[in-house]
Write a protein that holds these residues in place. Structure first.
Motif, PDB file in Angstrom:
ATOM      1  N   PHE A  48       0.721  -1.224  -0.141  1.00 47.29           N
ATOM      2  CA  PHE A  48       0.029   0.018  -0.228  1.00 47.29           C
ATOM      3  C   PHE A  48       0.163   1.013   0.181  1.00 47.29           C
ATOM      4  N   SER A  49       0.480   2.293  -0.683  1.00 45.41           N
ATOM      5  CA  SER A  49       0.978   3.746  -0.629  1.00 45.41           C
ATOM      6  C   SER A  49      -0.079   4.510  -0.665  1.00 45.41           C
ATOM      7  N   GLU A  50      -0.208   4.959   0.619  1.00 41.55           N
ATOM      8  CA  GLU A  50      -1.491   5.821   1.044  1.00 41.55           C
ATOM      9  C   GLU A  50      -2.793   5.261   0.843  1.00 41.55           C
ATOM     10  N   PRO A  51      -2.994   3.982   2.041  1.00 49.63           N
ATOM     11  CA  PRO A  51      -3.738   3.248   1.429  1.00 49.63           C
ATOM     12  C   PRO A  51      -5.133   3.736   2.183  1.00 49.63           C
ATOM     13  N   VAL A  52      -6.571   3.651   1.502  1.00 44.53           N
ATOM     14  CA  VAL A  52      -7.706   4.264   1.336  1.00 44.53           C
ATOM     15  C   VAL A  52      -8.374   2.742   2.092  1.00 44.53           C
ATOM     16  N   THR A  53      -9.351   2.634   2.918  1.00 41.68           N
ATOM     17  CA  THR A  53     -10.438   2.175   2.727  1.00 41.68           C
ATOM     18  C   THR A  53     -12.129   2.088   2.273  1.00 41.68           C
ATOM     19  N   ILE A  54     -12.850   2.064   1.671  1.00 42.45           N
ATOM     20  CA  ILE A  54     -13.924   2.422   0.973  1.00 42.45           C
ATOM     21  C   ILE A  54     -15.532   1.320   1.945  1.00 42.45           C
ATOM     22  N   SER A  55     -16.346   1.644   1.465  1.00 42.96           N
ATOM     23  CA  SER A  55     -17.763   1.446   2.536  1.00 42.96           C
ATOM     24  C   SER A  55     -17.749  -0.377   2.438  1.00 42.96           C
ATOM     25  N   CYS A  56     -17.280  -0.968   1.510  1.00 38.37           N
ATOM     26  CA  CYS A  56     -17.053  -2.225   1.563  1.00 38.37           C
ATOM     27  C   CYS A  56     -16.428  -2.588   1.933  1.00 38.37           C
ATOM     28  N   GLY A  57     -15.461  -2.103   2.438  1.00 41.35           N
ATOM     29  CA  GLY A  57     -14.234  -3.079   3.875  1.00 41.35           C
ATOM     30  C   GLY A  57     -13.080  -3.000   3.168  1.00 41.35           C
TER      31      GLY A  57
END
Length: 467
Positions: free
Chosen positions: A24-33
């Motif tokens: 990961f580089s600047e990891p983001v998590t969306i609504s589905c997980g």
């Protein structure tokens, strides 16, 4: 040790982006997980067919905005990367030269191989450029980073081009659709004007025939009245009545045989020529009455052909068949008849379906377009059919269109881009063969050949002068 390595591998899977398959580089998590690199998710949403959907589960996100960086996941990524680096260094320390059982310390830039100290001292690497493993790895990473930068730049350019191509494609589709709409409207306008001219010509023809009928009725009435006149009065006016009668009778042929009018159809010849076929004549069809050229492309009347032959019943031996026969598709061919005052073109089918009530019979049939010269006039006639019209001048080139599935046979005046006659529908049940006949010849005249036009031919000089 093995268990720790398995746990580390499991953690690596948790911190790997499902798009770029890297850490990961600047990891983001969306609504589905699911989690992704911020840049990877942005590209995915920008290029994806379904906007704002998860690249893994395809679930549509609750918002179209990219979420903030997941700090805990970023920290976990850094930690695992550090552990993996230490583990890699440990693994590198354990890797040894198979020959000397020594740790790899050097890298040969020329051979691109790892070397131990003993290997580096061998004569085969004496003139080669050697670097410490750490320095070589550092230089390798710099090259990879430079290559990655170039690829990212190319990716950005490709994305811009793709976006531009999408816009250009939409504009192109719109412009082409508009051109076809314009063409459709043009053809509709031409159709309306052509039908209006046809109505006017029909009214004019009806008026002409009505006037001819009135003239005949008036002349008959005058003749009846003259029959009851005194002898002197009758003889005084008879020359005038006879002259008028002769004049009216001389116009009879033109009165009962209307002139075939030409209604050009724009683009028709261009469309038909998409289906042109390269016909040749069957050499076995030659006879003393018809002579076929060596290239099998033309035929002319023989010297033994009797002038009084009637068509089509008495002319079976005067037809020439094409070597090809058709049982499907669309075909179009053109025939040059500039040197013939009389000729016949058409098709032959050995079996046809003919409906009689609820029953169907099969029979052999000819479908023909004939040109006949009577005195100074030329007439186009069909067999079978009702066409018997005069033409202003001979038709130099005739186009023949056959569509097997719909049972369509049509004849065209190629120079005028107009339809002469169409048979429809013909219920074909067997292959259809084109036929040709260069006659019958006229008395005291020498006619030229009937010639099949090449597929890629234009108009000859004579045909062009007729325009």
């Amino acid at each position: 040790m093995a268990a720790a390595r398995e746990k580390l591998q499991g953690l690596q899977g948790e911190i790997t982006c499902g798009i770029c398959r890297s850490y990961f580089s600047e990891p983001v998590t969306i609504s589905c997980g699911h989690s992704f690199c911020r840049t990877c998710l942005s590209w995915s949403w920008r290029l994806g067919a379904t906007p704002s959907s998860c690249p893994e589960c395809r679930q549509v996100a609750q918002t179209t905005e990219i979420p903030g960086v997941n700090g805990r996941l970023a920290e976990l990524t850094d930690l695992v990367k550090q552990l993996c680096s230490e583990n890699l260094q440990s693994a590198e320390g354990q890797r040894q030269c198979a020959r000397h059982k020594l740790t790899f310390k050097l890298f040969c830039e020329d051979d691109q191989t790892l070397l131990c100290v003993r290997c580096a001292q061998s004569p085969e690497h004496g003139a080669h450029k050697l670097s410490p493993v750490v320095e070589a790895a550092h230089n390798c990473r710099k090259k990879l980073q430079l290559l990655q930068s170039r690829l990212e730049k190319h990716l950005e350019e490709a994305e811009e081009l793709l976006s531009g191509e999408e816009i250009t494609a939409v504009e192109c589709h719109w412009m082409i659709r508009e051109e076809f709409n314009k063409l459709h409207q043009f053809l509709l306008d031409e159709e309306f004007q052509c039908l209006e001219r046809l109505k006017q010509d029909e009214r004019a023809e009806q008026d002409r025939l009505s006037q001819h009928v009135h003239t005949l009725q008036a002349l008959i009435l005058e003749l009846q009245e003259a029959g009851h006149q005194l002898n002197v009065d009758l003889l005084w006016e008879v020359q005038h009545l006879l002259g008028r009668s002769a004049s009216v009778l001389s116009q009879r042929a033109k009165a009962v045989s209307p002139e075939l009018r030409e209604y050009p159809i724009p683009g028709m010849m261009e469309m038909l020529r998409r289906f042109r076929v390269d016909l040749i004549m069957d050499p076995t069809a030659a006879s003393p009455c018809v002579i076929i050229s060596e290239d099998l492309k033309s035929v002319k009347a023989g010297e033994v052909w009797q002038v009084g032959t009637k068509y089509p019943e008495d002319a079976v031996g005067h037809y020439v068949f094409a070597e090809q026969a058709f049982s499907s598709g669309r075909q179009y061919w053109e025939v040059d008849v500039t040197q013939l005052p009389q000729w016949i073109l058409g098709i032959y089918s050995p079996f046809l379906r003919k409906k009689r009530g609820r029953n169907e019979d099969t029979c052999a049939s000819l479908f023909l377009l004939c040109c006949v010269k009577k005195e100074e006039d030329y007439y186009l006639q069909t067999y079978p059919g009702s066409l018997n019209h005069r033409v202003k001048s001979p038709v130099p080139r005739v186009g023949v269109y056959l569509e097997y599935s719909s049972g369509t046979l049509a004849f065209y005046n190629v120079l005028q881009h107009s339809l002469i006659y169409r048979f429809y529908p013909i219920f074909f049940t067997a292959p259809v063969t084109p036929i040709f006949s260069p006659g019958p010849p006229l008395p005291a005249s020498e006619a030229g050949p009937m010639t099949l036009c090449p597929v890629d031919s234009g108009l000859c000089a004579f045909c062009s002068s007729c325009l």
